[in-house]
Design an enzyme around this catalytic site. Structure first.
Site, PDB file in Angstrom:
ATOM      1  N   GLU A  44      39.104  32.842  41.837  1.00 53.08           N
ATOM      2  CA  GLU A  44      38.280  31.962  40.994  1.00 53.08           C
ATOM      3  C   GLU A  44      37.346  32.771  40.082  1.00 53.08           C
ATOM      4  O   GLU A  44      36.219  33.066  40.452  1.00 53.08           O
ATOM      5  CB  GLU A  44      37.455  30.998  41.851  1.00 53.08           C
ATOM      6  N   LYS A  91      41.840  29.297  40.518  1.00 51.13           N
ATOM      7  CA  LYS A  91      40.889  28.207  40.271  1.00 51.13           C
ATOM      8  C   LYS A  91      40.114  28.561  39.009  1.00 51.13           C
ATOM      9  O   LYS A  91      39.364  29.542  38.987  1.00 51.13           O
ATOM     10  CB  LYS A  91      39.955  28.012  41.464  1.00 51.13           C
TER      11      LYS A  91
END
Length: 297
Positions: A177, A214
């Site tokens: 992420e 993400k």
């Protein structure tokens, strides 16, 4: 738990990933939005007990089920607690058919070169072993990009993939992420740089290794479609990043193959003083709206 069954659900399942992983720094804000002010608790233990009660209420709601939600990301202290006498990760899979993930980062280092790298994780391997024992399928770790700095973005992605390799070695699937801050003026340029850096590292992964990504919802629709289609990517999910649920859903619906992994946008509108019918109805509407945006692409 069958890892093969869980992997198939993440790869092919219709729905989204619920982010229930607020940690120490973000927990007071999450509780306040839920209607619990800081004067309601006097220690970290009481604070984390309250946030676990909120998460357990969400997970036990009839609106929270595997037909709309494919996975959920947990904070370490949530993993270590129980729901109805069963460890949280196992409750998620056994009772809800929702695949459990674990947040493993320890927060962000100070900003440098336009980015915030992750702090050191000296206990990572012990945490991964505990996660495996608890039935965790994958992990999540967050860095932040605050400017279109090629060297900074390269450093963020390199750190993410370095630690991701350790996670893969322990039989877990890492969610990488590198969040791009939604308010920066050069967001579009930063996202193009990030796409290039992620592609380079994905291309270098050996056969048989898969990661998840993400990402902040991009300024250019379908910018990350090459990552969705990359053979080393199990799934691409999107964070809400401070957008309202309405705005996040609208952006998500324009990005083919990307599903949601929302935190604040998921709990928006929920309150500790709601009766169960109101709580469940509010959550049901939220889940349906995020589900619809996730499958619309």
């Amino acid at each position: 738990m069958s890892q093969a069954e869980q992997r198939q659900k993440i790869r092919e399942g219709q729905g989204f990933i619920a982010a229930l992983d607020q940690s120490g720094g973000s927990t007071p804000k999450a509780l306040k939005l839920y209607g619990i002010n800081e004067d309601a608790y006097s220690s970290d233990t009481e604070m984390f007990d309250l946030i676990h009660q909120m998460r357990a209420r969400i997970v036990k709601s009839p609106a929270f089920s595997g037909d709309r939600i494919v996975g959920a990301i947990l904070f370490e202290m949530t993993m270590d607690r129980e729901i109805d006498g069963k460890p949280t990760a196992r409750f998620l899979w056994d009772a809800c058919a929702v695949v459990p993930f674990l947040k493993v980062d320890k927060g962000l280092a100070d900003e440098a070169d336009g980015v915030r790298l992750m702090k050191d994780m000296p206990d990572l391997e012990a945490l991964l072993l505990r996660g495996r024992e608890q039935g965790i399928f994958g992990t999540k770790m967050r860095s932040v990009v605050d400017a279109a700095s090629q060297s900074g973005i390269d450093a963020v992605v390199a750190q993410q993939f370095l630690i991701g390799g350790i996670i893969l070695d322990h039989g877990l699937v890492p969610i990488i992420e590198p969040e791009v801050t939604i308010s920066i003026t050069d967001k579009s340029e930063a996202e193009s740089m990030l796409l290039e850096a992620l592609t380079r590292h994905l291309d270098a992964l050996p056969d048989g290794r898969e990661v998840m990504l993400k990402l902040t919802l991009p300024e250019t629709d379908n910018l990350y479609k090459p990552l969705v289609d990359h053979p080393r990517v199990l799934r691409v999910v999107a964070l809400s990043g401070g957008y309202s649920r309405e705005e996040a859903n609208a952006r998500l619906s324009r990005n083919t193959g990307v599903i949601a992994s929302f935190s604040r946008a998921l709990t928006e509108g929920l309150s500790a003083d709601q009766d169960d019918d109101t709580f469940d109805s509010t959550l049901r509407e939220t889940v349906q709206s995020i589900y619809d945006a996730s499958i619309s692409g």
